[in-house]
Design an enzyme around this catalytic site. Structure first.
Site: not given
Lengths: 281, 281
Positions: A12, A42, A124, A126, A161
């Site tokens: 992305c 990752h 995670h 994030e 997200t």
């Protein structure tokens, strides 16, 4: 065998930017001390490739004394940025713009008097970075976490997200059953992840067997594999071509391939090329 | 037979206030022209009782030329209030404070730039009054209405006061699946209605047969009956004692009684008294 690749898959813009910044930083560096705080993405294969170019992955700020630190696309908590600043190291921030937006929104909602609720996986990075931006934020992953929600209060809700719209909707419904006074929800889902999911689901229906390429730690790849499994039982989550147990191809004529947002194109190309070269069994 | 009455049932403060205001207005009136715009509450027996005291129920503002108009607890749209003001009639506003709050919130959310979404029944006067307060408001009752939702927009969501938390949560989950940018939800559920529901559910489990008293048009009574039916198959929604088909009592020893927020105490008392007087069959 015949191979169809999902229309939307692989890197992305956020991940591509992080890799570009890493390559650029490594090319310009003369100190030999370019660090990534945690794996830059990752994906073990890509991390190994960048390690060969000189990127050192560390898990703790204590392991860094000087040089340059890359902040990976998942971001880090402000407290960690401050610790790095105190050390006087150079910071190259590759936090994804959409992840930055979640952090900004969480801070803004907190200023508006909302208790912050994050729908996502509390382990995670994030999510941990967002928690670091909003004091006393609560992370809910599934219905068993609902008792963590503040009662009769104003809740400001954001989402990791890479969660799916299905999971986001399900958890909003669950929160909707709770005793809240007010709910302000900002849709922080990444459209890239959603488009990958839609594209993968549509491909699942056209193929005999489905491969989802990406790191085993990659949240968006795991979510993609989970979704594909629902639409095609013969779904396999692979890190790369070497992971493939070729016996699963028996009796299959058409293979589908998709890949998480942190899976580099070269990993996809190798799998597609090798599958293409196989005779149909 | 043994009769247990739900701990919380019957008139809520909003309905009690409307009836008190009606009685007071009728007692002070000398003109003989006291109107209610639509039935003052959704209970035919109470409407008949007040009609005998002089209250005239009309369905359209055109039927009113002078005198006094009672605004019932469900409220009316601002445009109707304006029409009444133009006619120069006296207005006695018995709109429930919680319904007024929904109207106020809908207007406020609209000022903040949200598209208004009301979870409720679009034919209910309370919902119609809220729609009248917020231009282009969308009413959603169930999943089939989701295509009415504005896409990629800021949605301000309120709920008809008498919906159940289950319905509210379910529809929030459904909205959560849609393409929204931001969601601001204010919990406008009436706690009185929720307490009646909880109290009724707990009673359902202790009795052989369950009676839910209230008008057939009463949204909160219907919701109550619907919920009771889930917890006790032998649930009957009655307007009053006369509605009871006594054959349903056969083999039943303990009856439960609850009543909607618009059911007067005297209706409950008659049913309880008469059931109590029956020998167990």
């Amino acid at each position: 065998m015949k191979v169809l690749v999902a229309e939307k898959c692989g890197f992305c813009p956020g991940v591509r930017n992080a890799i570009d910044l890493a390559e650029k930083t490594l090319a310009q560096d003369k100190s030999g001390m370019v660090y990534s705080l945690g794996p830059i993405i990752h994906n073990n294969d890509e991390v190994s490739r960048l390690a060969k170019l000189g990127l050192k992955t560390v898990n703790d700020i204590d392991e860094i004394e000087s040089g340059t630190v890359l902040i990976r696309s998942h971001g880090v908590a402000p407290e960690q940025i401050n610790r790095l600043k105190v050390k006087g190291v150079k910071i190259v921030d590759a936090t994804c713009v959409l992840v930055k937006r979640v952090q900004r929104i969480a801070k803004q909602l907190q200023r508006e008097g909302y208790k912050i609720v994050i729908i996502g996986d509390e382990n995670h990075p994030e999510v941990q970075a967002v928690v670091g931006c909003a004091k006393d934020a609560v992370v809910i992953t599934d219905e068993s976490d609902l008792d963590k929600l503040p009662q009769n209060d104003k809740l400001g809700v954001v989402c990791q997200t890479t969660q799916s719209p299905e999971q986001f909707g399900r958890m909003l419904g669950a929160i909707g059953h709770s005793n809240f006074n007010e709910l302000k929800v900002i849709n922080t889902l990444c459209k890239e992840a959603i488009n990958r999911q839609k594209s993968a689901i549509s491909l699942c229906k056209q193929v005999d067997i489905m491969f989802v390429l990406g790191g085993l730690e990659s949240a968006n790849t795991r979510k993609l594999a989970e979704l594909c499994k629902k639409h095609n039982m013969a779904t396999f989550h692979l890190q790369n071509w070497n992971d493939l147990d070729k016996s699963v191809l028996h009796g299959k004529n058409i293979a589908g391939v998709t890949a998480g947002a942190s899976t580099p194109e070269w990993i996809i190309n190798i799998l597609v090329h090798n599958l293409n070269s196989l005779d149909t069994w």
